[in-house]
Design an enzyme around this catalytic site. Sequence first.
Site, PDB file in Angstrom:
ATOM      1  N   ALA A 205       0.838  -1.192   0.000  1.00 55.45           N
ATOM      2  CA  ALA A 205       0.000   0.000   0.000  1.00 55.45           C
ATOM      3  C   ALA A 205       0.878   1.249   0.000  1.00 55.45           C
ATOM      4  CB  ALA A 205      -0.908  -0.009   1.226  1.00 55.45           C
TER       5      ALA A 205
ATOM      6  N   ASP B 288       2.359   1.580  -3.410  1.00 52.52           N
ATOM      7  CA  ASP B 288       1.349   2.052  -4.365  1.00 52.52           C
ATOM      8  C   ASP B 288       1.160   3.554  -4.258  1.00 52.52           C
ATOM      9  OD1 ASP B 288       0.928  -0.366  -5.414  1.00 52.52           O
ATOM     10  OD2 ASP B 288      -0.976  -0.765  -4.401  1.00 52.52           O
TER      11      ASP B 288
ATOM     12  N   SER C  24      -6.684  -1.922  -6.433  1.00 57.72           N
ATOM     13  CA  SER C  24      -6.420  -2.280  -5.042  1.00 57.72           C
ATOM     14  C   SER C  24      -7.665  -2.040  -4.204  1.00 57.72           C
ATOM     15  CB  SER C  24      -5.236  -1.491  -4.509  1.00 57.72           C
ATOM     16  OG  SER C  24      -5.332  -0.169  -4.935  1.00 57.72           O
ATOM     17  N   LEU C  25      -7.554  -2.275  -2.920  1.00 61.92           N
ATOM     18  CA  LEU C  25      -8.706  -2.102  -2.043  1.00 61.92           C
ATOM     19  C   LEU C  25      -8.419  -0.986  -1.060  1.00 61.92           C
ATOM     20  CD1 LEU C  25      -9.219  -5.869  -1.209  1.00 61.92           C
ATOM     21  CD2 LEU C  25     -10.883  -4.431  -2.388  1.00 61.92           C
TER      22      LEU C  25
ATOM     23  N   GLU D  81     -14.289 -12.456   2.878  1.00 62.63           N
ATOM     24  CA  GLU D  81     -13.261 -13.445   2.505  1.00 62.63           C
ATOM     25  C   GLU D  81     -11.955 -13.049   3.170  1.00 62.63           C
ATOM     26  OE1 GLU D  81     -12.932 -12.901  -1.717  1.00 62.63           O
ATOM     27  OE2 GLU D  81     -15.065 -13.235  -2.045  1.00 62.63           O
TER      28      GLU D  81
ATOM     29  N   LYS E 254      -8.242 -11.952   3.494  1.00 59.75           N
ATOM     30  CA  LYS E 254      -7.364 -11.270   2.534  1.00 59.75           C
ATOM     31  C   LYS E 254      -6.030 -12.032   2.531  1.00 59.75           C
ATOM     32  CE  LYS E 254      -5.928  -6.685   1.083  1.00 59.75           C
ATOM     33  NZ  LYS E 254      -4.519  -6.891   0.868  1.00 59.75           N
TER      34      LYS E 254
ATOM     35  N   ASP F  15      -2.337 -12.959   1.780  1.00 57.21           N
ATOM     36  CA  ASP F  15      -1.143 -12.150   1.552  1.00 57.21           C
ATOM     37  C   ASP F  15      -0.225 -12.861   0.556  1.00 57.21           C
ATOM     38  OD1 ASP F  15       0.597 -10.116   1.728  1.00 57.21           O
ATOM     39  OD2 ASP F  15       1.344 -10.595   3.727  1.00 57.21           O
TER      40      ASP F  15
ATOM     41  N   ARG G  87      -0.352  -8.918 -11.733  1.00 57.99           N
ATOM     42  CA  ARG G  87      -1.079  -7.657 -11.673  1.00 57.99           C
ATOM     43  C   ARG G  87      -0.278  -6.516 -12.304  1.00 57.99           C
ATOM     44  NH1 ARG G  87      -2.511  -4.463  -6.133  1.00 57.99           N
ATOM     45  NH2 ARG G  87      -2.529  -2.457  -7.122  1.00 57.99           N
TER      46      ARG G  87
ATOM     47  N   GLU H 228      -5.362 -15.233  -5.818  1.00 56.67           N
ATOM     48  CA  GLU H 228      -4.071 -14.993  -5.182  1.00 56.67           C
ATOM     49  C   GLU H 228      -3.183 -16.234  -5.236  1.00 56.67           C
ATOM     50  OE1 GLU H 228      -4.326 -11.929  -4.235  1.00 56.67           O
ATOM     51  OE2 GLU H 228      -2.647 -11.523  -2.870  1.00 56.67           O
TER      52      GLU H 228
ATOM     53  N   TYR I 199     -10.937 -15.680  -6.310  1.00 55.28           N
ATOM     54  CA  TYR I 199     -11.923 -14.868  -5.587  1.00 55.28           C
ATOM     55  C   TYR I 199     -12.708 -13.867  -6.429  1.00 55.28           C
ATOM     56  CZ  TYR I 199      -7.636 -12.005  -5.177  1.00 55.28           C
ATOM     57  OH  TYR I 199      -6.483 -11.330  -5.423  1.00 55.28           O
TER      58      TYR I 199
ATOM     59  N   LYS J  55     -17.111  -7.724   0.458  1.00 54.52           N
ATOM     60  CA  LYS J  55     -17.584  -7.348  -0.873  1.00 54.52           C
ATOM     61  C   LYS J  55     -19.103  -7.331  -0.881  1.00 54.52           C
ATOM     62  CE  LYS J  55     -13.684  -9.720  -2.945  1.00 54.52           C
ATOM     63  NZ  LYS J  55     -13.198 -10.893  -3.657  1.00 54.52           N
TER      64      LYS J  55
ATOM     65  N   LYS K 145      -8.350  -4.504   7.840  1.00 54.40           N
ATOM     66  CA  LYS K 145      -7.003  -4.987   8.133  1.00 54.40           C
ATOM     67  C   LYS K 145      -6.844  -5.431   9.588  1.00 54.40           C
ATOM     68  CE  LYS K 145      -4.017  -4.605   5.460  1.00 54.40           C
ATOM     69  NZ  LYS K 145      -3.318  -3.915   4.419  1.00 54.40           N
TER      70      LYS K 145
ATOM     71  N   CYS L  50      30.128   8.869  24.208  1.00 55.87           N
ATOM     72  CA  CYS L  50      29.796   8.486  22.840  1.00 55.87           C
ATOM     73  C   CYS L  50      30.592   7.238  22.468  1.00 55.87           C
ATOM     74  CB  CYS L  50      30.136   9.637  21.900  1.00 55.87           C
ATOM     75  SG  CYS L  50      30.045   9.161  20.168  1.00 55.87           S
TER      76      CYS L  50
ATOM     77  N   CYS M   5      33.274   8.358  19.469  1.00 57.87           N
ATOM     78  CA  CYS M   5      34.433   9.248  19.651  1.00 57.87           C
ATOM     79  C   CYS M   5      34.865   9.372  21.103  1.00 57.87           C
ATOM     80  CB  CYS M   5      34.137  10.626  19.073  1.00 57.87           C
ATOM     81  SG  CYS M   5      32.991  11.577  20.085  1.00 57.87           S
TER      82      CYS M   5
ATOM     83  N   CYS N 262      25.907  12.940  21.906  1.00 64.93           N
ATOM     84  CA  CYS N 262      27.356  13.069  21.946  1.00 64.93           C
ATOM     85  C   CYS N 262      27.695  14.552  21.850  1.00 64.93           C
ATOM     86  CB  CYS N 262      27.943  12.309  20.764  1.00 64.93           C
ATOM     87  SG  CYS N 262      29.604  12.813  20.347  1.00 64.93           S
TER      88      CYS N 262
ATOM     89  N   CYS O   1      33.362  14.288  16.133  1.00 69.19           N
ATOM     90  CA  CYS O   1      32.940  12.892  16.276  1.00 69.19           C
ATOM     91  C   CYS O   1      32.743  12.325  14.873  1.00 69.19           C
ATOM     92  CB  CYS O   1      31.629  12.805  17.059  1.00 69.19           C
ATOM     93  SG  CYS O   1      30.881  11.176  17.018  1.00 69.19           S
TER      94      CYS O   1
HETATM   95  S1  IVH Z   1     -10.663  -8.620  -4.382  1.00 67.15           S
HETATM   96  C1  IVH Z   1     -10.890  -4.549  -6.883  1.00 67.15           C
HETATM   97  N1  IVH Z   1     -10.359 -10.501  -2.644  1.00 67.15           N
HETATM   98  O1  IVH Z   1      -5.627  -7.675  -2.074  1.00 67.15           O
HETATM   99  C2  IVH Z   1     -10.097  -5.328  -5.916  1.00 67.15           C
HETATM  100  N2  IVH Z   1      -8.446  -9.221  -3.214  1.00 67.15           N
HETATM  101  O2  IVH Z   1      -5.465  -4.750  -1.774  1.00 67.15           O
HETATM  102  C3  IVH Z   1     -10.314  -6.767  -6.115  1.00 67.15           C
HETATM  103  N3  IVH Z   1      -6.405  -9.917  -2.077  1.00 67.15           N
HETATM  104  O3  IVH Z   1      -4.605  -6.908  -5.327  1.00 67.15           O
HETATM  105  C4  IVH Z   1      -9.548  -7.581  -5.177  1.00 67.15           C
HETATM  106  N4  IVH Z   1      -7.280 -11.550  -0.930  1.00 67.15           N
HETATM  107  O4  IVH Z   1      -4.004  -9.180  -4.407  1.00 67.15           O
HETATM  108  C5  IVH Z   1      -9.754  -9.527  -3.323  1.00 67.15           C
HETATM  109  N5  IVH Z   1     -10.251 -12.226  -1.115  1.00 67.15           N
HETATM  110  C6  IVH Z   1      -9.653 -11.269  -1.798  1.00 67.15           C
HETATM  111  C7  IVH Z   1      -8.273 -11.000  -1.662  1.00 67.15           C
HETATM  112  C8  IVH Z   1      -7.717  -9.955  -2.385  1.00 67.15           C
HETATM  113  C9  IVH Z   1      -6.168 -10.905  -1.205  1.00 67.15           C
HETATM  114  C10 IVH Z   1      -5.372  -8.955  -2.556  1.00 67.15           C
HETATM  115  C11 IVH Z   1      -5.293  -8.824  -4.047  1.00 67.15           C
HETATM  116  C12 IVH Z   1      -5.479  -7.369  -4.328  1.00 67.15           C
HETATM  117  C13 IVH Z   1      -5.173  -6.751  -3.020  1.00 67.15           C
HETATM  118  C14 IVH Z   1      -5.898  -5.435  -2.866  1.00 67.15           C
END
Ligand code: IVH
Length: 688
Positions: free
Chosen positions: A39, A42, A87-88, A121, A123, A125, A144, A179, A231, A295, A319, A413, A416, A431, A437
């Site tokens: 993040a 990005d 991304s989310l 769902e 997330k 990693d 991606r 993923e 997913y 979602k 998160k 220190c 020095c 120091c 130094c």
């Molecule tokens: S849905 C429009 N579902 O999280 C976004 N993403 O931060 C659609 N990820 O790039 C993503 N688990 O790599 C979705 N159950 C899940 C996920 C998931 C992991 C990752 C994915 C995405 C990133 C977004």
Amino acid sequence: MVDLFSQVTAQDRMKELVEEIRHHDDLYYGKDAPEISDAAYDKLRQELEQLEKENPEFVEENSPTKTVGAAKSSKFSKVSHQVPMLSLSNAFNEEDIEEFYAKIRRFLGLEDKEKIALVAEPKIDGLSASLTYKGGQLVVAATRGDGRIGEDITENIKTIPDIPHVLENAPEEIEIRGEIYMTKTDFLALNKTQEEKGDKVFANPRNAAAGSIRQLDHAITASRPLKFFAYSHGFYRGDVGTTQNAFLEKLKDWGFCVNPMTLSFHASKDLWKNYERVMHLRADLDYDIDGIVYKINRFDWQERLGFVGRAPRWAVAHKFPAEQVETQIEDIVIQVGRTGALTPVAYLKPVTVGGVVVSRATLHNEDEIKRKDIRVHDRVIIQRAGDVIPQVVKVLDQYRHDHSKVFVFPENCPVCGAAAAKPEGEAIKRCTGGLSCEAQAIEGLRHFVSKGAFDIEGLGEKQIEFFWEKGWVKEPADIFTLESRESEINLSDQEGWGKKSTENLWQALNEKRAISLDRFIYSLGIRQVGVETAKLLARTYVSFENLMHKMIAAKTIGSEARYDLMNIDQVGEKMVEDLIQFFDLPKHQAFIENLLSQVMPQDYLETRDLSSPIAGKTVVLTGSLESMTRAEAKAKVEQMGAKVSGSVSKKTDFVITGSDAGSKLKKAIELGVKTLTEAEWLALIQNK
Ligand code: IVH
């Protein structure tokens, strides 16, 4: 009108971003050892992309935006995603979740009694991939990449047993997204064999998965234990059902693995319960998850909600808080910084926390060590706060040996040997050796050539360290006399240097001899004087001669110079002391004098419009503006003679509110601070 101020700012920032992104690309792709989260990465890219769009004349030929992260190596051919892979946005607490619901209700115009079904769902990693099936056949698979263009990994993906090559009863064409990941057990085993073979070990399961999929030889990918959870979908022609739930069922029918912890909910209180349940299960899972993705179940609603920026309105990532793990302190080492600050650092037995192997943690200062009674060899709980720097949360003193000794913070220190002092009311011991130094001198030199200071092309930290080790550069002025000493030092004969690069360096150095006053002030490395304060001082004192003269005069309590200094808005009592002390030290006076015989700080030229209606005001920006970026708006506000502040207080004169303005807008209303809509703000600029 050409707005010089914002151009300079944008160009500087762009340079900075390019450098930073390259550094992180190298860590991620080259070393598989990232230091920041996706993040955070990005965000850097988004900022650079935006600035490049607005300032095409400053775009670097080899900007990382042109050679997107993974595609950078150009080992793989590129694939454009028909539907971008986005991304989310993140949620961290109940309030954020409520806000997510509320926004959806508002956007769709739903009544309170109308239920909003969500699918939750885990997330995963790992790294996302897109698989295109035509006529039921897997034809292309891609990473991606930057969201629009990814890398072609078709042959590699076909080696993953979880991924079907043929789908039965599938739409005519469909892009399946999911993923790629590696289990923790497989990751540890892989690292063990890598180590035995003398090959690179990976920082975490995600990097191991990324490194394994990006192999030119797909036999290597095939030998790596990769897995896949499906997913979502991208582009499709045919039937995918009308809800996420129904779609997940289809995915299962087609032979994909769908995460078994996926559940559906209506009420936010159930979401919360599920969050806690999954967080609890997390430690025992054999794969890393970093949150839960919610979602909206109905696809027609998803469609209507659409996207904002790079994230959908119909989904959010809830998160998990920073992950904590147990490890052992192997040593406590005191580091000395540019301003002489002694910072204790714990050297740890390496552990994976939040997906990254860590081997050091900051202990902040002497008091922190005392308060937590942290000792060498202690078992401790550590966590990663934010993205990078891990901290010691607490000591597990039940495991402490009888002969364990209280850590004694040094009185001198460690570099020095000069006395280390802690001024009253301060937490940090420093120091007192100043530039004699070695640690401070070299840190000072690094700072001197850094981006916000002299920023000399071809002269970074590495070169400075080399010059230092050779004994050629002991203080900033020495950098500028290198050229006249070339017959003595023979830089062009040194390894890594040639005639051309030496010539280039002399040229770059000579170009920087005339330097803006604010950069010059910043380059001196005065404690607490950052880029912004340096600008403020430059504006106030106009010439360096005047500044120095006034700082020396300000030493006298009750003097006019001291009074003036104390009256500069944003200059607090501590900074006054630091400034006076800095200019008072004979050592500093000598190094400044030497430096001034080499470089010429230019008098400050006012480029701000001090007759604008907002001159002298304090402005807060919040939410996203349609017509300009944050950086641009900030530059504009500053150019009009106002100050941009990050938070709303009684001192704020007004708040410019873009769309999605949140807590800052609320606070402004509470405090009765005037707010401006984007249209009002534009009218204000245009009237000028
Ligand atoms: S849905 C429009 N579902 O999280 C976004 N993403 O931060 C659609 N990820 O790039 C993503 N688990 O790599 C979705 N159950 C899940 C996920 C998931 C992991 C990752 C994915 C995405 C990133 C977004």
